[in-house]
Design an enzyme around this catalytic site. Structure first.
Site, PDB file in Angstrom:
ATOM      1  N   HIS A  50       1.002  -1.124   0.105  1.00 22.40           N
ATOM      2  CA  HIS A  50      -0.034   0.010  -0.050  1.00 22.40           C
ATOM      3  C   HIS A  50       0.887   1.156  -0.065  1.00 22.40           C
ATOM      4  O   HIS A  50       2.039   0.954   0.243  1.00 22.40           O
ATOM      5  CB  HIS A  50      -0.976  -0.001   1.050  1.00 22.40           C
ATOM      6  CG  HIS A  50      -2.197  -1.059   1.225  1.00 22.40           C
ATOM      7  ND1 HIS A  50      -3.094  -1.418   2.124  1.00 22.40           N
ATOM      8  CD2 HIS A  50      -2.274  -2.062   0.280  1.00 22.40           C
ATOM      9  CE1 HIS A  50      -3.788  -2.145   1.810  1.00 22.40           C
ATOM     10  NE2 HIS A  50      -3.391  -2.730   0.607  1.00 22.40           N
ATOM     11  N   GLU A  52       1.406   3.638   2.023  1.00 23.05           N
ATOM     12  CA  GLU A  52       2.117   4.347   3.312  1.00 23.05           C
ATOM     13  C   GLU A  52       3.503   3.165   3.231  1.00 23.05           C
ATOM     14  O   GLU A  52       4.564   3.709   3.705  1.00 23.05           O
ATOM     15  CB  GLU A  52       1.432   3.716   4.603  1.00 23.05           C
ATOM     16  CG  GLU A  52       0.117   4.739   4.794  1.00 23.05           C
ATOM     17  CD  GLU A  52      -1.254   4.126   4.065  1.00 23.05           C
ATOM     18  OE1 GLU A  52      -2.328   4.238   4.701  1.00 23.05           O
ATOM     19  OE2 GLU A  52      -0.915   3.304   3.103  1.00 23.05           O
ATOM     20  N   THR A 196     -24.292  -3.937 -31.187  1.00 29.17           N
ATOM     21  CA  THR A 196     -22.767  -3.260 -31.323  1.00 29.17           C
ATOM     22  C   THR A 196     -21.826  -4.274 -32.007  1.00 29.17           C
ATOM     23  O   THR A 196     -21.059  -4.193 -33.037  1.00 29.17           O
ATOM     24  CB  THR A 196     -22.042  -2.853 -29.946  1.00 29.17           C
ATOM     25  OG1 THR A 196     -23.011  -1.633 -29.670  1.00 29.17           O
ATOM     26  CG2 THR A 196     -20.940  -2.078 -30.510  1.00 29.17           C
ATOM     27  N   LEU A 204     -13.052  -4.117 -28.391  1.00 25.82           N
ATOM     28  CA  LEU A 204     -13.068  -3.815 -27.154  1.00 25.82           C
ATOM     29  C   LEU A 204     -12.065  -3.956 -26.344  1.00 25.82           C
ATOM     30  O   LEU A 204     -11.959  -4.220 -24.978  1.00 25.82           O
ATOM     31  CB  LEU A 204     -14.491  -4.357 -26.700  1.00 25.82           C
ATOM     32  CG  LEU A 204     -15.857  -4.062 -27.224  1.00 25.82           C
ATOM     33  CD1 LEU A 204     -16.819  -4.919 -26.550  1.00 25.82           C
ATOM     34  CD2 LEU A 204     -16.181  -2.769 -27.491  1.00 25.82           C
ATOM     35  N   GLU A 299     -20.183   0.789 -23.230  1.00 26.43           N
ATOM     36  CA  GLU A 299     -20.010   1.296 -24.542  1.00 26.43           C
ATOM     37  C   GLU A 299     -21.005   0.614 -25.446  1.00 26.43           C
ATOM     38  O   GLU A 299     -21.136   0.278 -26.380  1.00 26.43           O
ATOM     39  CB  GLU A 299     -18.915   0.918 -25.201  1.00 26.43           C
ATOM     40  CG  GLU A 299     -17.485   1.688 -24.243  1.00 26.43           C
ATOM     41  CD  GLU A 299     -16.114   1.801 -25.210  1.00 26.43           C
ATOM     42  OE1 GLU A 299     -16.333   1.724 -26.585  1.00 26.43           O
ATOM     43  OE2 GLU A 299     -15.285   1.995 -24.721  1.00 26.43           O
ATOM     44  N   ASN A 305     -28.171   0.983 -23.506  1.00 29.49           N
ATOM     45  CA  ASN A 305     -28.078   2.092 -22.718  1.00 29.49           C
ATOM     46  C   ASN A 305     -29.609   2.271 -21.938  1.00 29.49           C
ATOM     47  O   ASN A 305     -29.449   2.708 -20.667  1.00 29.49           O
ATOM     48  CB  ASN A 305     -27.649   3.444 -23.293  1.00 29.49           C
ATOM     49  CG  ASN A 305     -26.182   3.554 -23.845  1.00 29.49           C
ATOM     50  OD1 ASN A 305     -25.370   2.594 -23.400  1.00 29.49           O
ATOM     51  ND2 ASN A 305     -25.878   4.485 -24.573  1.00 29.49           N
ATOM     52  N   SER A 307     -31.627   0.022 -21.382  1.00 29.46           N
ATOM     53  CA  SER A 307     -31.921  -0.914 -20.156  1.00 29.46           C
ATOM     54  C   SER A 307     -31.041  -0.618 -19.088  1.00 29.46           C
ATOM     55  O   SER A 307     -31.398  -0.973 -17.730  1.00 29.46           O
ATOM     56  CB  SER A 307     -31.378  -2.425 -20.739  1.00 29.46           C
ATOM     57  OG  SER A 307     -32.255  -2.506 -21.852  1.00 29.46           O
TER      58      SER A 307
END
Length: 374
Positions: A50, A52, A196, A204, A299, A305, A307
């Protein structure tokens, strides 16, 4: 330099982990002693140290009596790495300045409490708003256990995503298309609809060398995806999930051969029907969240979109707007379906940012669902 300068530096460092830390948050840390930065670091990659601990590993001198500025509350539990609170105490750091509070139940408030009980001066909520902006994905996923969904589309100034003949390449300019490649790196999944895939045969993937490509998720209610599509042919290279919606046991039996062929190609096939012949978007998000997918770049075309918005799964909208006008009643729009009957039924958006990308505009919105729309 001021406290604000040190935290701003921690924020800058945190952003370097974009696209590499999911489903962990973006975190940066700066260690300061006698007005000098003596160590700094950020969470570079999921499963690694991490922020830190990376800052401590970079120390140029002892951190005893120093202050650490960290964009998110230090963890206090054992996960893939040891607790950061232990490292802070072991190195004698006297002051901890925290930006965001961690909503993770394993950490929330506990990290700060452990440090205070050990005699460390802890300041919380310092530049919290700026630090919170780093991690909308993490905050959503850790509290809801479903992906943070960002709907992205490119449209003309009159709101069209294609001409009346379906032509859409290219609406926006090269700068916007490169920005989309960068966006794909940020999110763990990328989702599109079968329309699409059939129209464009896309990959993609991310076309930036050395950058990670997202998991590809295709919503394909009737399993129409061609086995020779680019999605199928490259499934061994890019993790791929196809979500479909069988209406009955007979549907499943009838598609058994194709399902086996898709699985042979390395594709995960998920049956998530909504009972009406479509993919149940809420169930799909729950399934993807259970698989550790914390975020999705949507996309889709107008149907998907619509739905997604109706299911209430979209948290952000990114609209690339090109200085062009297609016109025409038959030209496609970003969101299809039957649309709102009244103004009061609209999905409300809150404008967060407007920027210019080449000749195009990019507008980022947060979605503001009403209780009725959720």
């Amino acid at each position: 330099m001021t406290d604000q300068d040190y935290m701003k530096r921690a924020i800058e460092l945190a952003k370097r982990g974009t696209g590499q830390t999911n489903p962990n948050p973006l975190v940066g840390a700066v260690i300061v002693k006698d007005g000098r930065i003596i160590g700094e670091g950020y969470h570079r990659r999921y499963g690694e140290l991490h922020a830190e601990r990376n800052a401590i590993a970079s120390l140029t001198e002892s951190a005893k009596g120093a202050a650490i500025y960290v964009t998110l509350e230090p963890c206090c539990h054992y996960g893939k790495t040891p607790p950061c609170t232990e490292a802070i105490l072991e190195n004698g750091i006297a002051r901890v300045v925290i930006g965001s509070r961690d909503p993770n139940p394993k950490v929330s408030g506990k990290g700060a409490e452990i440090l205070r009980k050990a005699g460390v001066l802890v300041e919380e909520d310092f530049m919290r708003e700026e630090c919170d902006r780093l991690n909308p994905v993490f905050f959503h996923y850790i509290t809801r256990h479903t992906p943070y969904v960002v709907m992205k589309y490119a449209m003309t100034a009159d709101g069209k995503i294609a001409t009346k003949t379906g032509a859409s390449k290219w609406i926006t300019g090269e700068d916007s298309r490169m920005e989309v490649q960068k966006l794909r790196c940020r999110y763990m999944g990328i989702m599109a609809g079968i329309g699409t895939v059939l129209a464009d045969d896309p990959m993609l993937n991310v076309r930036i060398p050395s950058k990670r490509s997202p998991v590809r998720i295709i919503c394909d209610s009737s399993l129409r995806i061609p086995l020779d599509s680019q999605i199928c042919r490259t499934a061994k290279d890019y993790p791929t999930i196809i979500a479909w919606a069988p209406k009955s046991a007979e549907d499943i039996e009838g598609e058994d051969h194709k399902i086996k062929e898709l699985e042979r190609l390395g594709i995960q096939v998920l049956a998530v029907p909504d009972g009406g012949g479509r993919v149940d978007m809420e169930k799909l998000m729950q399934n993807l969240g259970d698989q550790g997918i914390d975020s999705i770049l949507l996309e889709g075309g107008g149907t998907l979109n619509d739905s997604a918005l109706r299911a209430g799964i979209v948290q952000e909208v990114l609209a690339f707007i090109a200085p062009k006008i297609f016109g025409g009643e038959e030209a496609r729009t970003p969101v299809a379906g039957i649309g709102a009957k009244a103004v009061e039924e609209a999905v409300l958006l809150q404008s967060e940012e407007v920027s210019q990308i080449g000749e195009d505009l990019l507008v980022r919105y947060k979605v503001k669902y009403t209780d009725r729309q959720r």
